[in-house]
Design a protein around this motif. Structure first.
Motif: not given
Length: 67
Positions: A48-56, A58-67
């Motif tokens: 996962k550290q060797d694959w990125a989508t949208g500049g992030r 996959w090994s990085d924590p998922a961004p938290t959604k803010t309402d």
């Protein structure tokens, strides 16, 4: 002779890869008329550290959604 390259995150079992290879081979035979013996499938396990989508990574924590 089709060669099918499969890149996916590591962690699949040999049994899962075997079943997937069989399914891909059957699909190639059915859809393009290939003989089973002519179908090559290459598996590439990616960390996962060797694959990125949208500049992030996959090994990085998922961004938290803010309402």
């Amino acid at each position: 002779m089709p060669t099918i390259r499969v890149e996916m995150f590591e962690g699949r079992t040999v049994e899962q890869k075997r079943a997937f290879a069989q399914a891909l081979t059957e699909a190639a035979v059915r859809t393009i008329g290939a003989s089973p013996e002519s179908v090559d499938i290459l598996f590439f396990d990616i960390q996962k550290q060797d694959w990125a989508t949208g500049g992030r990574l996959w090994s990085d924590p998922a961004p938290t959604k803010t309402d």
